[in-house]
Design a protein around this motif. Structure first.
Motif, PDB file in Angstrom:
ATOM      1  N   ASP A 114      -4.174   9.706 -21.585  1.00 28.54           N
ATOM      2  CA  ASP A 114      -5.087  10.800 -21.905  1.00 28.54           C
ATOM      3  C   ASP A 114      -6.055  10.887 -20.741  1.00 28.54           C
ATOM      4  O   ASP A 114      -6.867   9.994 -20.537  1.00 28.54           O
ATOM      5  N   SER A 117      -8.864  16.063 -19.166  1.00 25.14           N
ATOM      6  CA  SER A 117      -9.558  16.515 -20.377  1.00 25.14           C
ATOM      7  C   SER A 117     -10.909  17.198 -20.165  1.00 25.14           C
ATOM      8  O   SER A 117     -11.922  16.744 -20.695  1.00 25.14           O
ATOM      9  N   PRO A 118     -10.930  18.293 -19.404  1.00 22.52           N
ATOM     10  CA  PRO A 118     -12.197  19.008 -19.215  1.00 22.52           C
ATOM     11  C   PRO A 118     -12.587  19.786 -20.473  1.00 22.52           C
ATOM     12  O   PRO A 118     -11.780  19.886 -21.406  1.00 22.52           O
ATOM     13  N   ASN A 119     -13.783  20.306 -20.467  1.00 21.34           N
ATOM     14  CA  ASN A 119     -14.268  21.051 -21.620  1.00 21.34           C
ATOM     15  C   ASN A 119     -14.216  22.552 -21.361  1.00 21.34           C
ATOM     16  O   ASN A 119     -14.696  23.021 -20.335  1.00 21.34           O
ATOM     17  N   HIS A 128     -14.426  14.714 -14.298  1.00 23.49           N
ATOM     18  CA  HIS A 128     -13.076  15.148 -14.671  1.00 23.49           C
ATOM     19  C   HIS A 128     -12.124  15.035 -13.480  1.00 23.49           C
ATOM     20  O   HIS A 128     -10.953  14.746 -13.645  1.00 23.49           O
ATOM     21  N   HIS A 154      -6.411  16.126 -23.105  1.00 22.35           N
ATOM     22  CA  HIS A 154      -7.137  16.256 -24.380  1.00 22.35           C
ATOM     23  C   HIS A 154      -8.327  17.202 -24.163  1.00 22.35           C
ATOM     24  O   HIS A 154      -9.483  16.781 -24.123  1.00 22.35           O
ATOM     25  N   ASP A 306     -10.546  12.310 -32.385  1.00 22.76           N
ATOM     26  CA  ASP A 306      -9.879  11.247 -31.625  1.00 22.76           C
ATOM     27  C   ASP A 306      -9.043  10.336 -32.534  1.00 22.76           C
ATOM     28  O   ASP A 306      -8.006   9.815 -32.120  1.00 22.76           O
ATOM     29  N   TYR A 324      -6.996   5.784 -22.002  1.00 25.76           N
ATOM     30  CA  TYR A 324      -7.954   6.887 -21.930  1.00 25.76           C
ATOM     31  C   TYR A 324      -8.714   6.757 -20.617  1.00 25.76           C
ATOM     32  O   TYR A 324      -9.471   5.800 -20.442  1.00 25.76           O
ATOM     33  N   GLN A 330     -18.644   6.740 -21.993  1.00 27.98           N
ATOM     34  CA  GLN A 330     -18.002   6.768 -23.310  1.00 27.98           C
ATOM     35  C   GLN A 330     -17.474   5.401 -23.758  1.00 27.98           C
ATOM     36  O   GLN A 330     -16.631   5.308 -24.655  1.00 27.98           O
ATOM     37  N   PHE A 334     -15.129   4.564 -27.355  1.00 27.33           N
ATOM     38  CA  PHE A 334     -13.784   3.997 -27.455  1.00 27.33           C
ATOM     39  C   PHE A 334     -13.774   2.632 -28.139  1.00 27.33           C
ATOM     40  O   PHE A 334     -12.790   2.260 -28.777  1.00 27.33           O
TER      41      PHE A 334
HETATM   42  N1  ARG Z   1     -13.602  16.211 -23.025  1.00 26.31           N
HETATM   43  C1  ARG Z   1     -14.227  14.941 -22.926  1.00 26.31           C
HETATM   44  C2  ARG Z   1     -15.366  14.987 -21.921  1.00 26.31           C
HETATM   45  O1  ARG Z   1     -15.369  15.799 -21.042  1.00 26.31           O
HETATM   46  C3  ARG Z   1     -13.271  13.857 -22.505  1.00 26.31           C
HETATM   47  C4  ARG Z   1     -12.157  13.589 -23.489  1.00 26.31           C
HETATM   48  C5  ARG Z   1     -11.511  12.253 -23.275  1.00 26.31           C
HETATM   49  N2  ARG Z   1     -10.421  11.967 -24.158  1.00 26.31           N
HETATM   50  C6  ARG Z   1     -10.524  11.640 -25.432  1.00 26.31           C
HETATM   51  N3  ARG Z   1      -9.435  11.440 -26.143  1.00 26.31           N
HETATM   52  N4  ARG Z   1     -11.697  11.469 -26.003  1.00 26.31           N
HETATM   53  O2  ARG Z   1     -16.275  14.191 -22.003  1.00 26.31           O
END
Ligand code: ARG
Length: 557
Positions: A114, A117-119, A128, A154, A306, A324, A330, A334
């Motif tokens: 994983d 995973s950008p927003n 990212h 993700h 998640d 991940y 983070q 996790f």
């Molecule tokens: N979108 C999240 C961010 O930019 C990261 C996601 C990471 N992956 C996950 N499974 N939580 O902070």
């Protein structure tokens, strides 16, 4: 291959004497190829190191991989039978080409990764970028070790922030502006929401209501959300295309919207839920703060999604292991995810690969806040600078666009991967684009030098004098080439692409100093072919190392 010899020597001694802890190392200094420290066994047997030496000698004296043995300063020094070993290493690289170093450790095992995973509706951050580059390298490395890898993006495409976005768009936005400059415009709207919210606190409730409706598939909101997502995705996909990365799945957080009830039910059935101040939580004991599963208004959270994602991946891809690749901030998230799934009775490996910051002039770099340019612009600038450097060096070169792209992007990727992932990295375009030092362009250039020699001189495998390979200048590098499979294995074991980065830098340095001293295109054909096989092997390994890191190798630049 050297690893195999070392292991074999160790095994012979340990089995013969029924001992443990024999260390066979490659001494950094001194002429010997391998050395075994003897003091520990002198102590164990209460004899002198010299006596240990003689006992070991009796066991190893007929080993065919060894040419000569001597005792110095408490060490058992080994000189390998260089010829056959060198020949074996170079021939297997020549035969296996880019498959040299392929391994079977992961055969039959699947790992889900994983990363990136950008927003949605936000700019693609430098964090990212790091996640993308590290994740992509790990994917290549795991595959080389025989693992089946499922790569997953993700996307952050769900959550209350979309309630805010929709409210803001309906109040202040217009289609044209968003179309023209999607992410920048959406970000503007988002910022405006937060500013207006300070004077008009009702907005917050509006946004929650909208998100609730979105979670229930409200038609108008779903349409808007889909559009926001499409506009963002176009920008992200351009970036991935530029970087040369691909994902098997773009299953973002929204994908799990219809799988959330089942998660909450399962947690409930396992008696793990508690209501705290209206919110639904999982208590994680003394060591970790409780995890929030549902807000008091019923909306689910990042964590809930998640958990759903992990259960889905387990079921769909038949794996317990998910990597991940996400920044340091983070770590707690996790840990909580791991703890929750443990309490649920699963044996998942929530493998958080965390990494450090990107610094510019020693300060944290951020593509948000408007202080820095958009990431895509930074990358395009790197490509432009590479283009300038190349056209200066080699104005008649064909395919300059393709080459500049490979060099510019390679420079950025290498700059990221050359350091241990936990350390912060310095983002300085001028430094990373240099053709000397520890840079991507240096590696590509080294490989190109070899390519041009090989273009002008055809290698004839049937006319080689392999005796040259025993000479120090050659053998040092050949030994290193023999280490490649072992380096790949270490990089996978430690999730450390930097081990490969450092290794190929040393190899390229070795080649360049060899090339400074020795002529390749010599009169004697047998010697010349030995040289050609030697440099071809270096080229193969540098290129394969670059490929593992996600960097293109070139034949001209
Ligand atoms: N979108 C999240 C961010 O930019 C990261 C996601 C990471 N992956 C996950 N499974 N939580 O902070």
């Amino acid at each position: 291959m050297i690893e195999a010899i070392k292991q074999n020597i160790k095994n012979q001694l340990e089995q013969h004497f029924q001992i443990e802890g024999v260390v066979v190392e490659e001494p950094k200094k001194g002429p010997a190829d391998l050395a075994i420290p003897l003091f520990a066994f002198a102590k164990l047997w209460k004899v002198s190191p010299m006596e240990v030496y003689h006992r070991f000698l009796a066991v190893l004296k007929n080993d065919k991989s060894i040419d000569n043995i001597e005792f110095t300063n408490g060490f058992f020094n080994i000189y390998l039978n260089r010829g056959p070993l060198a020949k074996k290493i170079l021939e297997s690289i020549h035969e296996q080409k880019d498959h040299y170093g392929d391994q079977t450790l992961g055969d039959g095992l699947t790992v889900a990764m994983d990363y990136s995973s950008p927003n949605i509706a936000k700019s693609f951050g430098v964090g990212h970028l790091r996640s993308t580059v590290i994740g992509n390298a790990l994917k290549n490395i795991y595959k080389k070790m025989g693992y089946q890898v499922v790569s997953i993006n993700h996307l952050g495409d769900w959550g209350t922030q979309f309630g805010k976005m929709i409210v803001a768009y309906q109040k202040w936005g217009n289609e044209e502006d968003v179309k023209k400059n999607p992410i920048a415009e959406m970000q503007k709207l988002y910022v405006r929401f937060h500013d207006e919210e300070k004077v008009n606190p009702d907005l917050e409730q509006d946004a929650r209501d909208v998100f609730r409706a979105l979670e229930q598939n409200d038609e108008t909101y779903t349409k808007l959300w889909t559009w926001f997502k499409e506009e963002s995705m176009r920008e992200f996909l351009d970036l991935y295309d530029l970087l040369g990365v691909e994902f098997d799945y773009y299953t973002g957080e929204s994908f799990y919207n219809d799988k959330m009830v089942a998660v909450v039910d399962e947690l409930e059935a396992k008696s793990l839920l508690k209501v705290d101040d209206g919110a639904t939580i999982v208590d994680l004991g003394e060591d970790l703060p409780p995890a929030l599963i549902k807000r008091s208004d019923g909306a689910t959270l990042y964590m809930t999604r998640d958990i759903a994602a992990l259960l889905y991946r387990h079921k769909t891809y038949h794996t317990n292991h998910v990597l991940y690749v996400v920044g340091n901030e983070q770590i707690l998230h996790f840990k909580q995810l791991q703890a929750i799934t443990n309490l649920m009775g699963y044996h998942f490996n929530v493998d958080h690969i965390n990494f450090g910051l990107v610094l510019i002039d020693g300060k944290k770099m951020s593509t948000r806040g408007g202080k820095f340019k958009r990431l895509e612009e930074v990358i395009i600038e790197a490509i432009k600078e590479a283009q300038e450097a190349i056209s200066l060096k080699n104005p008649n070169l064909k395919d300059q666009d393709m080459i500049a792209k490979a060099v510019g992007i390679g420079a950025i990727i290498f700059n990221d991967l050359k350091n241990e992932k936990h350390s912060d990295i310095d983002f300085n375009l001028a430094n990373m684009l240099k053709f000397e030092g520890q840079t991507g362009p240096y590696l590509q250039y080294s490989s190109v030098r070899i390519a041009s020699i090989l273009r002008e001189n055809a290698l004839d495998m049937n006319n080689i004098n392999t005796e040259y390979f025993s000479e120090d200048d050659y053998f040092e590098i050949i030994k290193q080439l023999g280490q490649f499979p072992y380096i790949v294995a270490k990089a996978q074991e430690n999730n450390a692409p930097n081990l490969i980065a450092r290794y190929i830098i040393l190899l390229a340095q070795g080649f360049n100093s060899f090339y400074g001293k020795q002529r390749i295109n010599v009169e004697d054909t047998l010697h010349k072919n030995a040289n050609l096989l030697f440099i071809e092997s270096i080229q193969t390994v540098i290129n394969e190392g670059l490929r593992l890191l996600g960097i293109k190798s070139l034949s001209e630049m």
